[in-house]
Design a protein around this motif. Structure first.
Motif, PDB file in Angstrom:
ATOM      1  N   LYS A 149      25.634  77.750  42.475  1.00 41.17           N
ATOM      2  CA  LYS A 149      24.753  76.513  42.257  1.00 41.17           C
ATOM      3  C   LYS A 149      23.669  76.362  43.388  1.00 41.17           C
ATOM      4  CE  LYS A 149      28.641  73.855  40.027  1.00 41.17           C
ATOM      5  NZ  LYS A 149      29.247  72.521  40.175  1.00 41.17           N
ATOM      6  N   GLN A 150      23.672  77.329  44.171  1.00 43.36           N
ATOM      7  CA  GLN A 150      22.591  77.168  45.065  1.00 43.36           C
ATOM      8  C   GLN A 150      21.048  77.680  44.578  1.00 43.36           C
ATOM      9  OE1 GLN A 150      24.787  78.777  48.561  1.00 43.36           O
ATOM     10  NE2 GLN A 150      23.954  76.900  49.868  1.00 43.36           N
ATOM     11  N   VAL A 151      20.038  77.464  44.804  1.00 47.40           N
ATOM     12  CA  VAL A 151      18.881  77.895  44.263  1.00 47.40           C
ATOM     13  C   VAL A 151      18.037  78.104  45.619  1.00 47.40           C
ATOM     14  CG1 VAL A 151      16.580  77.513  43.102  1.00 47.40           C
ATOM     15  CG2 VAL A 151      18.769  76.659  42.419  1.00 47.40           C
ATOM     16  N   TYR A 152      17.251  79.475  45.725  1.00 42.97           N
ATOM     17  CA  TYR A 152      16.534  79.827  46.764  1.00 42.97           C
ATOM     18  C   TYR A 152      15.181  80.170  46.172  1.00 42.97           C
ATOM     19  CZ  TYR A 152      21.011  80.482  49.387  1.00 42.97           C
ATOM     20  OH  TYR A 152      22.182  80.312  49.878  1.00 42.97           O
ATOM     21  N   PRO A 153      14.055  79.033  46.288  1.00 42.33           N
ATOM     22  CA  PRO A 153      12.974  79.505  45.585  1.00 42.33           C
ATOM     23  C   PRO A 153      11.823  80.198  46.886  1.00 42.33           C
ATOM     24  CG  PRO A 153      13.120  77.118  46.254  1.00 42.33           C
ATOM     25  CD  PRO A 153      14.233  77.483  46.563  1.00 42.33           C
ATOM     26  N   PHE A 154      11.152  80.755  46.621  1.00 44.93           N
ATOM     27  CA  PHE A 154      10.168  81.515  47.215  1.00 44.93           C
ATOM     28  C   PHE A 154       8.610  81.367  46.630  1.00 44.93           C
ATOM     29  CE2 PHE A 154      14.290  83.247  48.234  1.00 44.93           C
ATOM     30  CZ  PHE A 154      14.157  83.295  49.673  1.00 44.93           C
ATOM     31  N   VAL A 155       7.768  80.717  47.304  1.00 45.22           N
ATOM     32  CA  VAL A 155       6.426  80.589  46.467  1.00 45.22           C
ATOM     33  C   VAL A 155       5.400  81.471  47.193  1.00 45.22           C
ATOM     34  CG1 VAL A 155       4.714  79.092  46.104  1.00 45.22           C
ATOM     35  CG2 VAL A 155       6.993  78.324  46.319  1.00 45.22           C
ATOM     36  N   ILE A 156       5.211  82.646  46.472  1.00 44.04           N
ATOM     37  CA  ILE A 156       4.406  83.866  47.073  1.00 44.04           C
ATOM     38  C   ILE A 156       2.968  83.754  46.475  1.00 44.04           C
ATOM     39  CG2 ILE A 156       4.164  86.058  47.475  1.00 44.04           C
ATOM     40  CD1 ILE A 156       7.318  86.066  47.133  1.00 44.04           C
ATOM     41  N   LYS A 159      -1.974  87.236  45.744  1.00 46.62           N
ATOM     42  CA  LYS A 159      -2.910  88.178  46.552  1.00 46.62           C
ATOM     43  C   LYS A 159      -2.082  89.021  47.528  1.00 46.62           C
ATOM     44  CE  LYS A 159      -4.221  84.478  49.804  1.00 46.62           C
ATOM     45  NZ  LYS A 159      -3.458  84.813  50.724  1.00 46.62           N
ATOM     46  N   ASP A 160      -0.882  88.477  47.922  1.00 43.57           N
ATOM     47  CA  ASP A 160      -0.007  88.878  49.061  1.00 43.57           C
ATOM     48  C   ASP A 160       0.989  90.038  48.475  1.00 43.57           C
ATOM     49  OD1 ASP A 160      -1.120  87.343  50.706  1.00 43.57           O
ATOM     50  OD2 ASP A 160       0.671  85.968  50.928  1.00 43.57           O
ATOM     51  N   ILE A 161       0.887  90.214  47.080  1.00 43.69           N
ATOM     52  CA  ILE A 161       1.754  91.259  46.337  1.00 43.69           C
ATOM     53  C   ILE A 161       0.933  92.511  46.244  1.00 43.69           C
ATOM     54  CG2 ILE A 161       3.213  91.892  44.448  1.00 43.69           C
ATOM     55  CD1 ILE A 161       4.177  89.429  46.123  1.00 43.69           C
ATOM     56  N   PRO A 162       1.203  93.703  47.014  1.00 42.01           N
ATOM     57  CA  PRO A 162       0.514  94.861  46.721  1.00 42.01           C
ATOM     58  C   PRO A 162       0.627  95.431  45.336  1.00 42.01           C
ATOM     59  CG  PRO A 162       2.005  94.764  48.586  1.00 42.01           C
ATOM     60  CD  PRO A 162       2.378  93.704  48.102  1.00 42.01           C
ATOM     61  N   ASP A 163      -0.290  96.176  44.957  1.00 39.29           N
ATOM     62  CA  ASP A 163      -0.347  96.659  43.577  1.00 39.29           C
ATOM     63  C   ASP A 163       0.482  97.519  43.167  1.00 39.29           C
ATOM     64  OD1 ASP A 163      -2.490  94.768  43.164  1.00 39.29           O
ATOM     65  OD2 ASP A 163      -4.137  96.388  42.924  1.00 39.29           O
ATOM     66  N   ASN A 164       0.979  98.171  43.995  1.00 44.64           N
ATOM     67  CA  ASN A 164       1.915  99.281  43.921  1.00 44.64           C
ATOM     68  C   ASN A 164       3.498  98.881  44.109  1.00 44.64           C
ATOM     69  OD1 ASN A 164       1.765  99.188  46.552  1.00 44.64           O
ATOM     70  ND2 ASN A 164       1.770 101.454  46.808  1.00 44.64           N
ATOM     71  N   LEU A 165       3.698  97.689  44.506  1.00 47.72           N
ATOM     72  CA  LEU A 165       5.108  97.232  44.889  1.00 47.72           C
ATOM     73  C   LEU A 165       5.910  97.034  43.618  1.00 47.72           C
ATOM     74  CD1 LEU A 165       6.746  96.188  47.150  1.00 47.72           C
ATOM     75  CD2 LEU A 165       5.956  93.961  46.502  1.00 47.72           C
ATOM     76  N   GLN A 166       7.142  97.647  43.572  1.00 48.45           N
ATOM     77  CA  GLN A 166       7.783  97.738  42.098  1.00 48.45           C
ATOM     78  C   GLN A 166       8.582  96.398  42.130  1.00 48.45           C
ATOM     79  OE1 GLN A 166       8.880 101.293  40.498  1.00 48.45           O
ATOM     80  NE2 GLN A 166       7.679 102.366  41.927  1.00 48.45           N
ATOM     81  N   ARG A 171      16.623  88.842  51.462  1.00 46.55           N
ATOM     82  CA  ARG A 171      17.932  88.401  52.076  1.00 46.55           C
ATOM     83  C   ARG A 171      17.807  87.177  52.515  1.00 46.55           C
ATOM     84  NH1 ARG A 171      20.673  94.170  54.250  1.00 46.55           N
ATOM     85  NH2 ARG A 171      20.228  95.108  52.035  1.00 46.55           N
ATOM     86  N   PRO A 172      18.126  86.041  52.039  1.00 46.79           N
ATOM     87  CA  PRO A 172      17.763  84.761  52.745  1.00 46.79           C
ATOM     88  C   PRO A 172      18.421  84.369  53.977  1.00 46.79           C
ATOM     89  CG  PRO A 172      19.099  84.628  50.558  1.00 46.79           C
ATOM     90  CD  PRO A 172      18.533  85.881  50.897  1.00 46.79           C
ATOM     91  N   LYS A 173      19.668  84.926  54.245  1.00 44.75           N
ATOM     92  CA  LYS A 173      20.022  84.862  55.431  1.00 44.75           C
ATOM     93  C   LYS A 173      19.968  85.655  56.705  1.00 44.75           C
ATOM     94  CE  LYS A 173      23.083  81.791  53.399  1.00 44.75           C
ATOM     95  NZ  LYS A 173      22.943  80.498  53.797  1.00 44.75           N
ATOM     96  N   ARG A 174      18.922  86.629  56.433  1.00 43.82           N
ATOM     97  CA  ARG A 174      18.488  87.508  57.382  1.00 43.82           C
ATOM     98  C   ARG A 174      16.836  87.253  57.794  1.00 43.82           C
ATOM     99  NH1 ARG A 174      21.529  93.138  56.390  1.00 43.82           N
ATOM    100  NH2 ARG A 174      23.741  92.260  56.044  1.00 43.82           N
ATOM    101  N   SER A 175      16.370  87.965  58.719  1.00 44.35           N
ATOM    102  CA  SER A 175      15.099  87.889  59.231  1.00 44.35           C
ATOM    103  C   SER A 175      14.279  88.566  58.011  1.00 44.35           C
ATOM    104  CB  SER A 175      14.615  88.295  60.409  1.00 44.35           C
ATOM    105  OG  SER A 175      13.353  88.370  60.598  1.00 44.35           O
ATOM    106  N   HIS A 176      13.435  88.219  57.319  1.00 48.44           N
ATOM    107  CA  HIS A 176      12.646  89.008  56.252  1.00 48.44           C
ATOM    108  C   HIS A 176      11.282  88.637  56.217  1.00 48.44           C
ATOM    109  CE1 HIS A 176      12.118  90.889  52.262  1.00 48.44           C
ATOM    110  NE2 HIS A 176      13.322  91.458  52.652  1.00 48.44           N
ATOM    111  N   LYS A 177      10.401  89.373  55.739  1.00 47.54           N
ATOM    112  CA  LYS A 177       8.859  89.139  55.677  1.00 47.54           C
ATOM    113  C   LYS A 177       8.669  87.994  54.623  1.00 47.54           C
ATOM    114  CE  LYS A 177       7.487  92.729  52.756  1.00 47.54           C
ATOM    115  NZ  LYS A 177       6.725  94.235  52.723  1.00 47.54           N
ATOM    116  N   TYR A 178       9.575  87.892  53.503  1.00 47.87           N
ATOM    117  CA  TYR A 178       9.530  87.073  52.427  1.00 47.87           C
ATOM    118  C   TYR A 178      10.101  85.732  52.747  1.00 47.87           C
ATOM    119  CZ  TYR A 178       7.192  90.905  49.785  1.00 47.87           C
ATOM    120  OH  TYR A 178       6.331  91.945  49.418  1.00 47.87           O
TER     121      TYR A 178
END
Length: 199
Positions: A149-156, A159-166, A171-178
């Motif tokens: 029932k938990q929701v984790y929204p990330f508003v990105i 322009k910050d998404i590289p063209d070749n990123l698949q 991981r919301p509980k860890r240090s992560h660039k997003y």
């Protein structure tokens, strides 16, 4: 057990209460998945919303609560380049993923079987998959992670998404660039965007 012995009560319990898929129920009972699909239809047990539909619903409700005017383009055209139009100017793409061992994996590409065509807003990758150039098709990608029932929204910003990123793995509980984009609804509400204040 044969399909004829499965009662509506049992099927509804397994599908609605326990949240099992048609395939899981079929495997549990020992019959073909299509028999379960036909039984659900015969018993008038409605199909659950997909994870993607749940994510879009969440974003629409959130932005509406913030005072935004939101138009769901998927209701009119499933081939639209983006999902939501906010305040008549901001183009929003919604990606949704369920939790898998503490990680949300948001796919940004399409399989070759989708038969997409290369264009000024879509490229093909070496593995045969195609990918939209999100910086050209939308202003923001809202990645919605769902864990129970938990929701984790990330508003990105797109322009910050590289063209070749698949894919985007978060991981919301860890240090992560997003994680810096977590709950960043103010990006959509930034001062230069023609939106009203939240009510």
């Amino acid at each position: 057990m044969s399909a004829g012995l499965i009662t509506r009560k049992l099927l509804k319990h397994l599908y609605t209460k326990r949240g099992l898929s048609d395939s899981e129920i079929a495997s549990f009972i020992g019959i073909d998945r299509t028999a379960i699909c036909h039984l659900r239809k015969a018993y008038d047990i409605k199909t659950r919303k997909s994870v993607g539909e749940l994510g879009e619903e969440y974003v629409i409700k959130k932005l509406t609560a913030l005072g935004c005017e939101v138009k769901n383009l998927n209701e009119q055209d499933k081939t639209s380049l983006y999902d939501l139009l906010v305040n008549k100017v901001l183009r929003i793409e919604v990606k949704t993923a369920s939790d898998l061992n503490g990680t949300f994996n948001f796919s940004l590409t399409n399989k070759p079987e989708c038969n997409h065509i290369e264009s000024d807003h879509r490229i093909f990758l070496p593995n045969g998959r195609s990918k939209k150039l999100y910086r050209k098709t939308c202003d923001y990608i809202v990645c919605v992670g769902i864990k129970g029932k938990q929701v984790y929204p990330f508003v990105i910003p797109s322009k910050d998404i590289p063209d070749n990123l698949q894919n985007i793995r978060i991981r919301p509980k860890r240090s992560h660039k997003y994680n810096e984009y977590f709950q960043k609804w103010e990006y959509i509400k930034k001062p230069d965007a023609p939106t009203s204040d939240p009510k």
